[in-house]
Design an enzyme around this catalytic site. Structure first.
Site, PDB file in Angstrom:
ATOM      1  N   CYS A   1      15.411  11.193   4.856  1.00  0.00           N
ATOM      2  CA  CYS A   1      15.367  12.937   4.708  1.00  0.00           C
ATOM      3  C   CYS A   1      14.594  13.691   5.588  1.00  0.00           C
ATOM      4  CB  CYS A   1      14.405  13.530   3.049  1.00  0.00           C
ATOM      5  SG  CYS A   1      15.609  12.551   1.704  1.00  0.00           S
TER       6      CYS A   1
ATOM      7  N   ARG B   1      17.823  16.735   1.298  1.00  0.00           N
ATOM      8  CA  ARG B   1      17.690  15.668   0.928  1.00  0.00           C
ATOM      9  C   ARG B   1      19.099  14.781   1.114  1.00  0.00           C
ATOM     10  NH1 ARG B   1      18.977  13.456  -5.113  1.00  0.00           N
ATOM     11  NH2 ARG B   1      17.680  11.702  -4.675  1.00  0.00           N
ATOM     12  N   LEU B   2      19.009  13.670   1.842  1.00  0.00           N
ATOM     13  CA  LEU B   2      20.391  12.397   2.219  1.00  0.00           C
ATOM     14  C   LEU B   2      19.842  11.502   0.766  1.00  0.00           C
ATOM     15  CD1 LEU B   2      22.281  11.187   3.797  1.00  0.00           C
ATOM     16  CD2 LEU B   2      20.373   9.835   4.772  1.00  0.00           C
ATOM     17  N   SER B   3      20.953  11.508   0.291  1.00  0.00           N
ATOM     18  CA  SER B   3      20.908  11.000  -1.705  1.00  0.00           C
ATOM     19  C   SER B   3      21.008   9.852  -0.796  1.00  0.00           C
ATOM     20  CB  SER B   3      21.410  11.589  -2.284  1.00  0.00           C
ATOM     21  OG  SER B   3      21.109  12.874  -2.584  1.00  0.00           O
TER      22      SER B   3
ATOM     23  N   ASP C   1      12.487   6.668  -6.531  1.00  0.00           N
ATOM     24  CA  ASP C   1      11.299   6.474  -5.929  1.00  0.00           C
ATOM     25  C   ASP C   1      10.144   6.714  -5.891  1.00  0.00           C
ATOM     26  OD1 ASP C   1      12.674   6.769  -3.628  1.00  0.00           O
ATOM     27  OD2 ASP C   1      12.291   4.456  -2.326  1.00  0.00           O
TER      28      ASP C   1
ATOM     29  N   ILE D   1      30.160  -1.805  18.911  1.00  0.00           N
ATOM     30  CA  ILE D   1      30.577  -0.966  19.641  1.00  0.00           C
ATOM     31  C   ILE D   1      30.670  -2.161  21.161  1.00  0.00           C
ATOM     32  CG2 ILE D   1      30.207   1.498  19.089  1.00  0.00           C
ATOM     33  CD1 ILE D   1      27.800   1.003  20.914  1.00  0.00           C
TER      34      ILE D   1
ATOM     35  N   ASN E   1       9.863  11.086   2.851  1.00  0.00           N
ATOM     36  CA  ASN E   1      11.288  10.836   3.804  1.00  0.00           C
ATOM     37  C   ASN E   1      10.615   9.576   3.445  1.00  0.00           C
ATOM     38  OD1 ASN E   1      12.580   9.950   5.523  1.00  0.00           O
ATOM     39  ND2 ASN E   1      10.956  10.982   7.232  1.00  0.00           N
ATOM     40  N   GLY E   2      11.696   8.388   3.062  1.00  0.00           N
ATOM     41  CA  GLY E   2      11.946   7.075   3.222  1.00  0.00           C
ATOM     42  C   GLY E   2      12.232   6.254   2.334  1.00  0.00           C
ATOM     43  N   GLU E   3      11.795   4.338   1.862  1.00  0.00           N
ATOM     44  CA  GLU E   3      12.405   4.654   1.071  1.00  0.00           C
ATOM     45  C   GLU E   3      10.966   3.345   0.724  1.00  0.00           C
ATOM     46  OE1 GLU E   3      14.950   4.321  -1.016  1.00  0.00           O
ATOM     47  OE2 GLU E   3      16.604   5.471   0.485  1.00  0.00           O
TER      48      GLU E   3
END
Length: 630
Positions: A2, A50-52, A100, A291, A75-77
């Site tokens: 996030c 938010r990035l879910s 969380d 790559i 922001n984070g986990e």
């Protein structure tokens, strides 16, 4: 993953315009394309993009406690959130979401700032406590997630994940800091204790900041540090088993996700180890991507394919051109501050490829710093042995004189490029190592700067931060001190900044299992010979992974992402180098000697010297300054 932003008035609870918070958050929309939120109260405003990843349908932010006294933007986990949730429920906490974020609210209510010691994760958050009339900012132990802040003229403290979030506020003064330019030219990145925009600060890794109403804004407080001063005991076998268990736990804890998850796979030791352990823990095929380059000397795809076949991964690859410099402006926008680690080009491309298939990707970042994988650690250890045998006065006279007279043979085979080693041996270990991690030497920086710039620096020298860190390190050995300094500067300033900005630019969450703090604390206690032995870095890590990986992967020479920037400035970017001489952006600062820049560009183009990395630094600096300051 996030993006967060906000304002707090510590002196007087002035009203906060929600539109201003929204603008700061929206400047970071790439960090969180799945949703946004704003919360304001007298004297405070919090914003979120938010990035879910976890509890996709729930856990909106900013999130408030049920009684409204606490509000957090995060922001984070938190990888151990399920265990903490169970502990808090046993204490009487009632949860209304499955993610969380709510753990932070109940954790603060139960433990206050001591909550940080219980968190295992990557994070940066701001938590407002209405009862205590305070705002608490915190950043994870290693600095995986960023957090910038600045004190404004109207008394507010503004904060944001990225610099562009702060710059969306009209009261942030856009004035360049010459000291950050010196730091950037020295290292190729702006360290975490500096910022190109004067007055802006970055909350250091492993630090928190408690701002209380009616009190001055204090200095950040350290809540965690890596300690190299203790040594583990036990047999090689026992330590190998302990390491393997820690690796398994670090990887599996980062595989919790409600969205598609995969891994970067270069075919090197670190990413291969992560993929091996993911495959062991996963019922289905692990998704991997790599790559390759159209230049065979830079291409590692055959090693990545070997690992992909060994563990039956669902593998994807893409070939990019070795002269893929079309991303320059994309990277300038992503990083805000100038960033001259050219491997960012390849890192962006692999993140771009991963995002086509997954939302979360595990990487192998961190093992080189933790287990002494870089070649420079081997050289530093060898140089320290020489320093221990030769008196300082003799070293200064003999090696210093030889180093000054020895030609800078950029064209020669590596064993004949002795100038840097000779100069390093003339200095003490801290000074020598500070030079070894640099890009542009102090002498060349002095030639690039005008008299006005040198006066404005007021004696500031980029290498001094490394020297201080090494001399004050909680350490026993020269290798300890070098690794400790890299944890303070190189890791958060270069490696983790690169990982965060390139992944977030494409809305991908990157996770670094090899930076699990328990793994880092274990590695810091290993005897030196279990980190670096017989010229092999990461010795115990490689030994532990022999049961999983073939020896041609474990013991082949390290490549990494190599970008041929020196060749670019003798070919397609030759005009770009020449244009620097007449750059209005650089000239407008009054800090740069145009004649020196012209000489560097011409000497490089003609092949008389290799100034590719310095020219790349100047190109990225010029474009970043144009974007930041006009």
């Amino acid at each position: 993953m996030c993006g967060i932003a906000g304002l707090y008035y510590p002196a007087t609870p002035k009203p906060v315009d929600p539109a201003r918070i929204q603008a700061m958050a929206d400047a970071q929309a790439h960090r969180g394309p799945d949703g946004s939120g704003v919360w304001t109260a007298p004297g405070v405003g919090l914003g979120h993009r938010r990035l879910s990843i976890i509890d996709v349908a729930g856990s909106p932010q900013p999130m408030a406690s049920q009684d409204g006294a606490l509000t957090v933007t995060y922001n984070g986990e938190i990888y151990n959130f399920a265990e903490l949730r169970a502990e808090l429920q046993a204490m009487g906490a009632v949860f209304v979401t499955a993610g969380d974020t709510e753990v932070l609210l109940h954790g603060w209510a139960a433990w206050g700032p001591a909550m940080l010691d219980r968190l295992n994760g990557m994070f940066a958050f701001a938590l407002h406590d209405a009862r205590r009339q305070s705002l608490f900012l915190a950043r994870d132990r290693l600095g995986v997630k960023p957090l910038h802040y600045v004190e404004l003229a109207d008394g507010a403290v503004a904060f944001a994940s990225e610099l562009k979030g702060l710059l969306a506020h009209p009261l942030v003064r856009r004035v360049p800091d010459i000291r950050a330019v010196e730091d950037y030219l020295a290292f190729g990145y702006v360290p975490d204790d500096a910022c190109l925009v004067s007055g802006v600060r970055k909350l250091p890794a492993g630090h928190s900041l408690l701002i209380e109403r009616g009190k001055p804004v204090p200095a950040p407080s350290r809540w965690w540090d890596v300690d190299f001063s203790r040594r583990a005991t036990g047999s090689v076998k026992a330590l190998e088993e302990e390491l393997t268990a820690l690796l398994r736990e670090a990887v599996t804890s980062r595989m919790v996700s409600d969205v598609p998850l995969g891994a970067f796979l270069s075919g090197g030791v670190d990413s291969s180890a992560v993929v091996a352990l993911m495959a062991e823990a996963s019922r289905g095929a692990v998704r991997t991507c790599t790559i390759g380059f159209d230049e065979s000397s830079l291409d590692e795809r055959k090693y990545a394919n070997e690992i992909a076949q060994r563990f039956a991964t669902q593998h994807r690859e893409r070939v990019v051109a070795a002269d893929d410099f079309s991303l320059i402006d994309t990277l300038v926008h992503a990083f805000d501050e100038p960033f001259a680690d050219a491997s960012a080009l390849a890192t962006y491309r692999v993140c771009e490829l991963a995002r086509e298939d997954v939302t979360v990707a595990l990487s192998g970042d961190g093992a080189d710093e933790a287990f002494a994988g870089y070649r420079r650690y081997k050289f530093q250890a060898a140089e320290e042995r020489v320093r221990g045998l030769v008196p300082a006065s003799v070293r200064s006279n003999v090696f210093g004189t030889l180093g000054r007279w020895y030609p800078k043979a950029d064209w020669a085979p590596r064993p004949l490029r002795a100038k840097t080693t000779l100069l390093a041996l003339a200095e003490d270990g801290a000074e020598g190592y500070a030079r070894s991690v640099g890009v542009t030497t102090p002498a060349l920086r002095a030639a690039l700067f005008t008299d006005a710039a040198r006066a404005a620096l007021g004696g500031h020298r980029a290498e001094d931060r490394y020297v201080r860190s090494m001399r004050d390190a909680p350490a026993r050995d020269a290798l300890d001190r070098a690794q400790y300094a890299d944890f303070q500067h190189w890791l958060p300033g270069d490696i983790l900044t690169k990982a965060d900005r390139t992944s977030m630019a494409v809305s991908l969450e990157a996770r670094e299992p090899l930076l699990d703090y328990r793994l880092i604390e274990f590695a810091a206690k290993l005897p030196v010979g279990m980190r670096l032995r017989g010229g092999q870095g990461k010795w115990l890590l490689k030994k532990a992974m022999e049961r999983y990986l073939p020896k041609d992967i474990l013991y082949r020479p390290k490549m990494g992402f190599v970008t041929p920037i020196s060749a670019w400035f003798r070919g397609p970017l030759a005009d770009e180098a020449a244009r620097l001489v007449s750059s209005r952006v650089l000239a407008g600062t009054g800090w740069f000697n145009a004649a020196t820049i012209a000489r560097l560009a011409e000497d490089h183009r003609s092949g008389r010297a290799d100034h590719g990395r310095t020219l790349w630094q100047l190109v990225m600096l010029e474009r970043s300054m144009a974007r930041l300051f006009g």
